[in-house]
Design a protein around this motif. Structure first.
Motif, short mmCIF file in Angstrom:
data_model
loop_
_atom_site.label_atom_id
_atom_site.label_comp_id
_atom_site.label_asym_id
_atom_site.label_seq_id
_atom_site.Cartn_x
_atom_site.Cartn_y
_atom_site.Cartn_z
N ARG A 17 0.82 -1.22 0.00
CA ARG A 17 0.00 0.00 0.00
C ARG A 17 0.86 1.27 0.00
N THR A 18 1.96 1.25 0.77
CA THR A 18 2.77 2.46 0.91
C THR A 18 3.98 2.50 -0.01
N GLY A 19 4.43 1.33 -0.48
CA GLY A 19 5.62 1.29 -1.31
C GLY A 19 6.91 1.23 -0.52
N PHE A 20 6.84 1.10 0.79
CA PHE A 20 8.03 1.00 1.63
C PHE A 20 8.50 -0.45 1.71
N ASP A 21 9.11 -0.94 0.65
CA ASP A 21 9.58 -2.32 0.63
C ASP A 21 10.70 -2.52 1.63
N GLY A 22 10.59 -3.59 2.41
CA GLY A 22 11.61 -3.92 3.39
C GLY A 22 11.42 -3.28 4.75
N LEU A 23 10.44 -2.43 4.90
CA LEU A 23 10.22 -1.75 6.18
C LEU A 23 9.86 -2.76 7.27
N GLY A 24 9.03 -3.73 6.95
CA GLY A 24 8.63 -4.73 7.93
C GLY A 24 9.81 -5.52 8.46
N GLN A 25 10.69 -5.97 7.56
CA GLN A 25 11.87 -6.72 7.99
C GLN A 25 12.79 -5.84 8.81
N PHE A 26 12.91 -4.58 8.47
CA PHE A 26 13.73 -3.64 9.25
C PHE A 26 13.20 -3.53 10.68
N MET A 27 11.87 -3.40 10.81
CA MET A 27 11.26 -3.27 12.13
C MET A 27 11.42 -4.56 12.94
N ILE A 28 11.35 -5.70 12.28
CA ILE A 28 11.56 -6.99 12.95
C ILE A 28 13.01 -7.09 13.41
N ASP A 29 13.94 -6.72 12.55
CA ASP A 29 15.37 -6.76 12.90
C ASP A 29 15.70 -5.86 14.08
N LYS A 30 15.04 -4.73 14.18
CA LYS A 30 15.25 -3.78 15.29
C LYS A 30 14.53 -4.19 16.57
N GLY A 31 13.68 -5.22 16.48
CA GLY A 31 12.96 -5.70 17.66
C GLY A 31 11.69 -4.95 17.97
N LEU A 32 11.21 -4.14 17.04
CA LEU A 32 9.99 -3.37 17.28
C LEU A 32 8.73 -4.15 16.93
N PHE A 33 8.85 -5.06 15.96
CA PHE A 33 7.74 -5.93 15.57
C PHE A 33 8.07 -7.35 15.96
#
Length: 44
Positions: A17-33
């Motif tokens: 929807r937003t076009g932010f590819d890879g944002l989810g994996q980034f948030m998982i890697d940082k421990g936020l998700f």
């Protein structure tokens, strides 16, 4: 810091929807998700 429990499908839908590819994996890697499939989420 609190973690947000999300599903892989929700992350993929947000990225499409937003076009932010890879944002989810980034948030998982940082421990936020935390993926709902990997760890049972706490209920409030």
């Amino acid at each position: 810091m609190d973690q947000l429990c999300v599903t892989r499908e929700a992350i993929e839908a947000y990225e499409r929807r937003t076009g932010f590819d890879g944002l989810g994996q980034f948030m998982i890697d940082k421990g936020l998700f935390v993926l709902a499939e990997e760890k049972q989420c706490k209920t409030a």
